[in-house]
Design an enzyme around this catalytic site. Structure first.
Site, PDB file in Angstrom:
ATOM      1  N   HIS A 135     -11.010  -2.220   1.387  1.00 28.15           N
ATOM      2  CA  HIS A 135     -11.238  -0.849   0.862  1.00 28.15           C
ATOM      3  C   HIS A 135     -12.141  -0.947  -0.563  1.00 28.15           C
ATOM      4  O   HIS A 135     -11.820  -0.344  -1.543  1.00 28.15           O
ATOM      5  CB  HIS A 135     -10.060  -0.109   0.605  1.00 28.15           C
TER       6      HIS A 135
ATOM      7  N   ASP B  25       0.834  -1.216  -0.027  1.00 25.72           N
ATOM      8  CA  ASP B  25       0.006   0.058   0.081  1.00 25.72           C
ATOM      9  C   ASP B  25       0.887   1.427   0.085  1.00 25.72           C
ATOM     10  O   ASP B  25       1.496   1.348   1.014  1.00 25.72           O
ATOM     11  CB  ASP B  25      -0.991  -0.056   1.386  1.00 25.72           C
ATOM     12  N   ASP B  26       0.843   2.069  -1.085  1.00 28.08           N
ATOM     13  CA  ASP B  26       1.688   3.478  -1.312  1.00 28.08           C
ATOM     14  C   ASP B  26       2.923   3.201  -1.385  1.00 28.08           C
ATOM     15  O   ASP B  26       3.787   4.224  -0.815  1.00 28.08           O
ATOM     16  CB  ASP B  26       1.162   4.230   0.064  1.00 28.08           C
TER      17      ASP B  26
ATOM     18  N   CYS C 130      -6.195   4.073  -3.831  1.00 27.90           N
ATOM     19  CA  CYS C 130      -6.562   2.505  -3.341  1.00 27.90           C
ATOM     20  C   CYS C 130      -7.643   1.740  -3.903  1.00 27.90           C
ATOM     21  O   CYS C 130      -7.470   0.891  -4.532  1.00 27.90           O
ATOM     22  CB  CYS C 130      -6.688   2.690  -1.687  1.00 27.90           C
TER      23      CYS C 130
ATOM     24  N   ASP D 209      -0.100  -0.755  -4.819  1.00 33.84           N
ATOM     25  CA  ASP D 209      -1.424  -0.531  -5.407  1.00 33.84           C
ATOM     26  C   ASP D 209      -1.320   0.913  -5.975  1.00 33.84           C
ATOM     27  O   ASP D 209      -2.253   1.432  -6.770  1.00 33.84           O
ATOM     28  CB  ASP D 209      -2.423  -0.199  -4.276  1.00 33.84           C
ATOM     29  N   ASN D 210      -0.389   1.651  -5.669  1.00 33.62           N
ATOM     30  CA  ASN D 210      -0.215   3.115  -6.375  1.00 33.62           C
ATOM     31  C   ASN D 210       1.182   3.753  -5.892  1.00 33.62           C
ATOM     32  O   ASN D 210       1.836   2.959  -5.286  1.00 33.62           O
ATOM     33  CB  ASN D 210      -1.492   4.210  -5.812  1.00 33.62           C
TER      34      ASN D 210
END
Length: 560
Positions: free
Chosen positions: A155, A61-62, A99, A304-305
């Site tokens: 999410h 994540d991130d 997300c 995810d990004n």
């Protein structure tokens, strides 16, 4: 510049000659349906119980593009480096800038414009979730005998029980429903006074697991338990969506050991979080080997990004950050590690997108993709395993019709083809086009993290001329988006705007409802969870129908 211009010119020629001629033969928003399962190396035969590979999809994540050892980071990631070096590194791999969009596209194989989730993320208080009429990856894998388990961050909405992970194809779920929360207490405040607990086991709050364990370690322990209790001769799908390295920036003390020299507190904490994540993935890999899964497994790793520089992440040398359509927001760290790969230790520079995992994994699992499922993903296993050309020639990064409009955007600026006030981005072959407001556009070099606090003095910025709402880049020649070619190649701009317009004709309405006061955890035992009660709605409608009947009967009596 001469080389750039030469490559750009060649790209125009190849795009107009090959890329656009092939568009008519490509069904809009469609993935490759007829791909066959091949290139699985020397594994067991199709008739053996173990022929279907175990699938482990790990989503960080991130994590910033630079934040892995093999991209030159000062943060040590020995596990990720080793797994990637022995597998296939994906160096032209794209996700979405936030997300929910990335997760929805992974699990459905569809662009956001085809699920209604093209704006922002799903907020905790919104009566919204991944539309229930979308078939999910775990549902398709269950059809062909897979045991499906999710550990980590969901999410994708939870306002109704039907939206929960266990109702969308997972046999078990252990993790959080929201986009972020405390790594130890698992509490999350969406706004002042709107706070609740967010740790679930299947469909219930996991109070029994609330032992103050750091979530990265707790999720890894759960994965180890699942692997220990499952029969490795039966196929398993493990979706591990770690919370790390998303804010809040928290990590156990021992992981700061190697990073005391980093003055920037956010970067130091972020480094410790990533070090813990790297160790966790090592433990997952060891468990796969210990319990007999590894030799017939496919491990996919993805962020995810892009990273968020203000929260310690680095995308250097890419431009922009999380939440933007610059390369720093959407180009991700990714690799595939598997004994079943044919070309181990290689680098894949072919175009790959997060929607591609849906058809690729279903095909590998010997599943069927229904003809009526309109996919945007392609089966790219042969591209990864054997080094073949990617079937993908374009990516719709997104069209967001309700994002803040660019003040100076117009139909005129879009040659009457497209309103450039609308935020959108598309990639076709070498070319990338952005319109509207693409978001924060700085380049943030490593020096920006050298001070104790956030420092933008080191950032590189470009002051665009007033009114600019269209950008064109040759990403192959200029991956850092430093030379805008929109005025030099207006014909290419028109072609890409036309493609945007074609995609937009297939879009469904945006789902972004206002917040619902019934979502307050105080009304749900202090827990974030489903609040929409279908039965209550039916009872109300039944009551209103009954009341209407009584009124009609009274009116009839009066008339008589």
């Amino acid at each position: 510049m001469l080389a750039l211009g030469l490559l750009a010119g060649l790209s125009v020629l190849s795009l107009l000659t090959y890329g656009y001629l092939s568009w008519d033969s490509l069904r809009l928003g469609a993935g490759q349906k007829e791909a066959t399962r091949s290139g699985l190396g020397e594994g067991p035969g199709a008739d053996d119980p173990g022929s279907q590979p175990h699938i482990v999809f790990i989503l960080a994540d991130d994590q910033g593009f630079r934040d892995v050892g093999y991209h030159g980071s000062e943060i040590r990631t020995p596990t990720l480096d080793k797994l990637a070096a022995e597998g296939v590194k994906l160096e032209n791999y794209y996700v979405q800038p936030m997300c929910t969009p990335s997760r929805s596209q992974f699990i459905t194989g569809k662009y956001q414009i085809h699920t209604g989730l093209q704006h922002s993320i799903i907020r905790p208080t919104q009566p919204n979730c991944l539309p229930l009429d979308n078939v999910t990856l775990p549902q398709k894998l269950k059809e062909v005998g897979y045991s499906t388990h999710m550990v980590g961050k969901w999410h994708l909405g939870f306002y109704r029980r039907e939206c929960m992970p266990t109702q969308r194809g997972f046999d078990t779920f252990f993790g959080s429903l929201l986009g972020s929360g405390d790594y130890y207490t698992h509490f999350k405040c969406d706004s002042p006074g709107i706070c609740g607990y967010d740790l679930y086991e299947n469909d219930n709050a996991a109070w029994d697991h609330d032992n103050g364990i750091y979530s990265t370690q707790m999720y890894t322990q759960k994965v180890q338990q699942i692997l220990a209790s499952h029969n490795p001769r039966k196929p398993i799908f493990l979706y591990i969506a770690y919370q790390a390295v998303h804010s809040p920036l928290q990590a156990p003390g021992k992981y700061f050991e190697h990073y005391r020299s980093i003055n920037n507190i956010n970067r130091r904490r972020y480094a410790a979080m990533l070090a813990c994540l790297d160790e966790a993935i090592n433990n997952v890999t060891l468990a796969l080997k210990k319990y007999g899964y590894y030799e017939n497994s496919i491990i996919i790793y993805s962020s995810d990004n892009g990273g968020q520089p203000m929260a310690g992440g680095s995308n250097w040398p890419l431009r922009g950050s999380k939440g933007t359509y610059w390369e720093g927001g959407i180009r991700a760290v990714g690799f595939v590690h598997s004994p079943l790969l044919k070309n181990k230790g290689s680098v894949c520079k072919e175009l790959v997108h997060i929607t591609d995992w849906f058809p690729t994994l279903i095909t590998l699992a010997e599943g069927q993709i229904d003809e009526d499922i309109q996919l945007d993903g392609y089966d790219i296993w042969e591209t990864i395993s054997e080094g073949r050309r990617s079937p993908r020639v374009d990516i719709l990064h997104n069209i967001d019709p309700i994002y803040t409009k660019a003040k100076n955007g117009s139909w005129e600026a879009g040659y009457g083809i497209w309103n450039t006030a609308i935020q959108s981005a598309i990639r076709v072959n070498h070319w990338k086009l952005l319109t509207g407001n693409p978001g924060y556009s700085d380049w943030v070099p490593p020096q920006a993290f050298s001070n104790a606090g956030p420092n933008r003095w080191h950032n590189e910025r470009v002051s665009w001329s007033a009114g600019k709402t269209v950008w064109l880049f040759n990403i192959t020649a200029d991956p850092y988006e430093r030379v805008d070619l929109s005025t030099r190649y207006p014909e290419v701009v028109k072609q890409l705007l036309q493609r945007l317009s074609q995609f937009n004709k297939t879009a469904v309405p945006v789902r972004y409802p206002p917040k619902d006061p019934r979502s307050n955890p105080k009304l749900n035992g202090g827990v974030w969870g489903p609040w929409f009660k279908e039965d209550e709605k039916k009872k109300k409608s039944d009551k209103s129908k009954g009341a209407n009947k009584q009124k009609k009967n009274k009116n009839k009596k009066k008339a008589n």
